[in-house]
Design an enzyme around this catalytic site. Sequence first.
Site, short mmCIF file in Angstrom:
data_model
loop_
_atom_site.label_atom_id
_atom_site.label_comp_id
_atom_site.label_asym_id
_atom_site.label_seq_id
_atom_site.Cartn_x
_atom_site.Cartn_y
_atom_site.Cartn_z
N ILE A 212 0.83 -1.21 0.00
CA ILE A 212 0.00 0.00 0.00
C ILE A 212 0.86 1.25 0.00
O ILE A 212 0.53 2.25 -0.65
CB ILE A 212 -0.96 -0.01 1.21
CG1 ILE A 212 -1.92 -1.21 1.10
CG2 ILE A 212 -1.77 1.28 1.29
CD1 ILE A 212 -2.75 -1.45 2.36
N SER B 278 -6.47 -1.08 10.52
CA SER B 278 -6.86 -2.37 9.96
C SER B 278 -8.21 -2.79 10.52
O SER B 278 -8.63 -2.36 11.61
CB SER B 278 -5.81 -3.43 10.32
OG SER B 278 -6.25 -4.73 9.98
N TYR C 50 -0.29 -7.58 16.82
CA TYR C 50 -0.78 -6.87 15.64
C TYR C 50 -2.18 -6.31 15.89
O TYR C 50 -2.45 -5.13 15.62
CB TYR C 50 -0.81 -7.81 14.42
CG TYR C 50 -1.28 -7.11 13.16
CD1 TYR C 50 -0.40 -6.36 12.41
CD2 TYR C 50 -2.60 -7.20 12.75
CE1 TYR C 50 -0.82 -5.69 11.27
CE2 TYR C 50 -3.05 -6.55 11.61
CZ TYR C 50 -2.15 -5.80 10.87
OH TYR C 50 -2.58 -5.13 9.74
#
Length: 475
Positions: A234, A334, A373
Amino acid sequence: MNNTTSHQGRLKSLRAAGIGNALEWFDWTLYATFSVYLASNLFDKTDARSAMLATLAVFAGGFVARPIGGWLFGRLSDRLGRRTIMVLTMLMLAISSLGIALIPDYQSIGLYASAALLFFRLMQGLAHGGETGVSYTYVAEIAPSKHRGLWSSSVYVGVTLGVMAATAVAATLTWLLGAQAMGDYGWRIGFALGGVLGIYALFLRRGALFKLCAGESCMLNNKTLVITGVSSGIGEETARIAREQGAQVIGVDINPPKVEVDQFIQADLSSQESIDALLAQLPRGIDGLANIAGLPPTQNAERVIKVNLVGLKYLTLNLLPKLADNASIVNLASLAGAGWPDAVASIKAVESLSFADTAAFCEQHEIIGPRSYFFSKEALIAWTLQNRWTWRERGIRVNAVSPGLVDTPILKDFIETLGARAEEDMKTMDRPGRATDIAPVVAFLLSDGSRWMRGTNLAVDGGMHSHILASAHGL
């Protein structure tokens, strides 16, 4: 710390623009210098005075055509792009110069020789007028912001060199061939040389000129952006789109980028010392920061928290003094962070987390494995929401983008770590996202079109977040 600037492409473009201007003025000056030969060959030389006046009248016709060419090609360059017009004007100049060299004399075709000279001269004038404004504008647009005046003025150096070169060619041909041969055929050599050089410049321009954005595609025109994570995925696609939309991109990553950026600074976002060195190299007046660099859940938990959260916040907060008013900060979060409301206690504990305390924090809050994460993205979304108005007195806004699974080089890491959950998401979705789906949204948030968006987390996941919400509420 490695700092490399990729100005080579822009320098090539500057040279291509300068050579084109030099050749245009070469042809222009050559006509004036060889006017006596044009008069005796392409007009009725039984009346030498009238022939000379007619030659100068045709010369003046080129001046009349110049403002028309400036108006016409200036408008077209806004629609079709500077590069397209600069290639077109160079082609017209090459054709007109070769055309003048090949016109049969007045004794062979009569008034058609004079008419042909007028035609090619008007073509030169139109091309010259279009080229002048467009090339000066083009050079100003591709120039580094700190050297825009210097680069723009350098085009005029090409103009002067073209005049000098034409004078030198005329003097050399006259010295080598003599007056008689110059009157017979020597003058044609000068125009033929100009045409051949024009063809060379044409191919040089086609290969060297940047294709700048035009019209509505210039959302980021003249903005200076810092984009982290430019070596892949990205971040790489965002850098490509940003430059396509007119931005000057300073790319940051631990690995060198494959996409062209205006400046690349190598940095390790898990290291405070590395970020400090990065900050020292960044200029003032930055219009946007895209925090895209991140590590997948397969990496060491402490390092994931440092890069995805601690380093990101440290870079952002310490870059604020160098941000321009009305700048935009975009955080790549995310779908994995959607559960942030359930982690508020841990998120509050991370507000003042330092690099040195990260390992202890992870141990204390049992942030291990894939949880690192998820937590980093939960905390990032919450931090974005918290700072919705923090810097609004300066017009600085912060927003986040939350993709789902994205087909990037680290997709396999997510599938490996999340296992059945990732496979289930893949089945629910018609396909994983792509960098080309996410990067345009990041680019929009960096543009002035997002000025009224503050503290927003945009789900760019093909509908997965909506699916989770709808399912949770029985919809």
